[in-house]
Design a protein around this motif. Structure first.
Motif, PDB file in Angstrom:
ATOM      1  N   VAL A  25       0.840  -1.197   0.000  1.00  0.00           N
ATOM      2  CA  VAL A  25       0.000   0.000   0.000  1.00  0.00           C
ATOM      3  C   VAL A  25       0.878   1.252   0.000  1.00  0.00           C
ATOM      4  O   VAL A  25       2.099   1.174   0.157  1.00  0.00           O
ATOM      5  N   ARG A  26       0.235   2.412  -0.160  1.00  0.00           N
ATOM      6  CA  ARG A  26       0.982   3.658  -0.335  1.00  0.00           C
ATOM      7  C   ARG A  26       1.926   3.945   0.836  1.00  0.00           C
ATOM      8  O   ARG A  26       3.078   4.340   0.627  1.00  0.00           O
ATOM      9  N   GLU A  27       1.454   3.743   2.068  1.00  0.00           N
ATOM     10  CA  GLU A  27       2.314   4.087   3.201  1.00  0.00           C
ATOM     11  C   GLU A  27       3.545   3.178   3.265  1.00  0.00           C
ATOM     12  O   GLU A  27       4.612   3.607   3.738  1.00  0.00           O
ATOM     13  N   ARG A  57      -0.234   4.922  -8.407  1.00  0.00           N
ATOM     14  CA  ARG A  57       0.618   5.859  -7.658  1.00  0.00           C
ATOM     15  C   ARG A  57       1.726   5.103  -6.943  1.00  0.00           C
ATOM     16  O   ARG A  57       2.873   5.581  -6.882  1.00  0.00           O
ATOM     17  N   VAL A  58       1.416   3.907  -6.413  1.00  0.00           N
ATOM     18  CA  VAL A  58       2.454   3.092  -5.774  1.00  0.00           C
ATOM     19  C   VAL A  58       3.543   2.755  -6.779  1.00  0.00           C
ATOM     20  O   VAL A  58       4.740   2.904  -6.509  1.00  0.00           O
ATOM     21  N   ALA A  80       5.008   1.888   0.495  1.00  0.00           N
ATOM     22  CA  ALA A  80       5.865   2.406  -0.576  1.00  0.00           C
ATOM     23  C   ALA A  80       6.606   3.649  -0.106  1.00  0.00           C
ATOM     24  O   ALA A  80       7.804   3.814  -0.379  1.00  0.00           O
ATOM     25  N   ASP A  81       5.908   4.531   0.619  1.00  0.00           N
ATOM     26  CA  ASP A  81       6.553   5.734   1.151  1.00  0.00           C
ATOM     27  C   ASP A  81       7.643   5.377   2.151  1.00  0.00           C
ATOM     28  O   ASP A  81       8.706   6.017   2.191  1.00  0.00           O
ATOM     29  N   THR A 108      -0.744  -2.317   8.765  1.00  0.00           N
ATOM     30  CA  THR A 108      -1.563  -2.010   7.597  1.00  0.00           C
ATOM     31  C   THR A 108      -2.861  -2.812   7.589  1.00  0.00           C
ATOM     32  O   THR A 108      -3.538  -2.880   6.567  1.00  0.00           O
ATOM     33  N   PHE A 144      -4.716   4.478  -6.891  1.00  0.00           N
ATOM     34  CA  PHE A 144      -3.783   4.312  -5.776  1.00  0.00           C
ATOM     35  C   PHE A 144      -2.705   3.273  -6.091  1.00  0.00           C
ATOM     36  O   PHE A 144      -1.544   3.431  -5.696  1.00  0.00           O
ATOM     37  N   LYS A 145      -3.053   2.231  -6.847  1.00  0.00           N
ATOM     38  CA  LYS A 145      -2.042   1.238  -7.200  1.00  0.00           C
ATOM     39  C   LYS A 145      -1.059   1.809  -8.217  1.00  0.00           C
ATOM     40  O   LYS A 145       0.151   1.548  -8.142  1.00  0.00           O
ATOM     41  N   ALA A 166      -1.181   7.199 -12.536  1.00  0.00           N
ATOM     42  CA  ALA A 166      -0.892   7.686 -11.192  1.00  0.00           C
ATOM     43  C   ALA A 166      -2.108   8.257 -10.479  1.00  0.00           C
ATOM     44  O   ALA A 166      -2.024   8.607  -9.293  1.00  0.00           O
ATOM     45  N   SER A 219       5.594   5.877  -7.704  1.00  0.00           N
ATOM     46  CA  SER A 219       6.480   6.282  -6.616  1.00  0.00           C
ATOM     47  C   SER A 219       7.694   5.365  -6.529  1.00  0.00           C
ATOM     48  O   SER A 219       8.833   5.837  -6.385  1.00  0.00           O
TER      49      SER A 219
END
Length: 292
Positions: free
Chosen positions: A47-49, A84-85, A51-52, A265, A81-82, A78, A88
């Motif tokens: 998930v995004r967090e 964007r992952v 990946a960050d 998560t 959400f996927k 992008a 990123s």
């Protein structure tokens, strides 16, 4: 320093892609095979967090248990959400690799890590892989307790040993039933009830137990059921997997830095118990030590 293709080869040796279920989506999602790898982050969910976090810790490779694209896609734009992952990770030079049901069936695998987290002694696979002549691989594990416990005590023990989540651990069965053998399966495990009965386990700990399968399982046999959060039953594998890659790195002189994400998560963040029991039997027991 190894390149990504070297590390992926090592991961595919630990958890061969051929072991994955037909419906699964495992393997490398993105990454340059020739890019150098010095830091690897392990996590459950892509998930995004996460990946960050991979970007923040300077990871060159993110290894997750759950696939990013399980059912395929037609876009990595992008504005999803996927997508964007993916953007990123690629922008910051982070590769993504998935080991899902191939890690479930492995020896050691996801359920071995779960058993270890619970302090259980593994005696064999719950659903053996017929392709393994040694009979060590397979889904789930059958385990023994070093000392018998009541179901109520074992539920409290499991809640204390597993990573904390809003759900905690809920149980079905006689709270005073003696538990000596436990079947475990990391992740959603209500497809293995027949194997649990065949194993003669006193209790079965897994995740994502739905009402009807769980109710029918209780009618078939007096096996106690323990339902934990999906994420909590699979996170221990991240530690196990990191240790396995550490061993490979040491043997080959790679000097890899392996990290495990401790970000929770699990999608559920709040648990509000009912103010009072609404049924007379069986009366629920709430442990003071269980997470809310």
């Amino acid at each position: 320093m190894p390149v990504l293709s070297d590390v992926i080869t090592a991961l595919d040796t630990l958890w061969p892609r051929a072991w994955a279920q037909d419906w699964d989506a495992v393997g490398t999602v993105c990454g340059d095979p020739g890019a150098e790898v010095s830091t690897v982050l392990f996590a459950v969910d892509p998930v995004r967090e996460i990946a960050d976090e991979a970007v923040a810790v300077g990871a060159d490779l993110l290894v997750t248990h759950h696939p990013l694209y399980l059912r395929g896609t037609t876009t990595v734009a992008a504005d999803t959400f996927k997508g964007r992952v993916v953007h990123s990770l690629i922008t910051h030079g982070v590769a993504l690799h998935v080991a899902h049901t191939n890690a479930d069936i492995a020896d050691p695998g996801v359920s071995d890590a779960l058993a270890d987290a619970l302090g259980l002694r593994v005696t064999g696979p719950l659903a053996p892989d017929p392709a393994d002549p040694e009979g060590r691989r397979g889904l789930g594990r059958v385990c023994a307790l070093d000392r018998p416990m009541t179901l109520a005590a074992f539920a409290e023990h499991a809640a204390a040993r597993l990573p904390a989540t809003a759900q905690g651990v809920r149980a079905s069965g006689d709270p005073d039933r003696t538990v000596r053998t436990v079947a475990v399966s990391g992740g959603a495990g209500d497809s293995l009830f027949a194997e649990v009965r065949a194993a003669g386990a006193d209790a079965y700990l897994t995740a994502d137990l739905r009402h009807h399968p769980a109710s029918e399982a209780r009618e078939h046999a007096p096996v106690a059921l323990l339902d934990a959060a999906h994420w909590a039953t699979e996170w221990p594998w991240c530690q196990q997997a990191a240790a396995q890659l550490d061993a490979v790195s040491e043997r080959r002189g790679w000097g890899l830095r392996t990290l495990v994400s401790h970000r929770v998560t699990d999608p559920w963040i709040l648990h509000q118990p009912s103010p009072s029991p609404r049924v007379s039997h069986p009366s629920p027991r709430v442990s003071q030590g269980a997470p809310n």
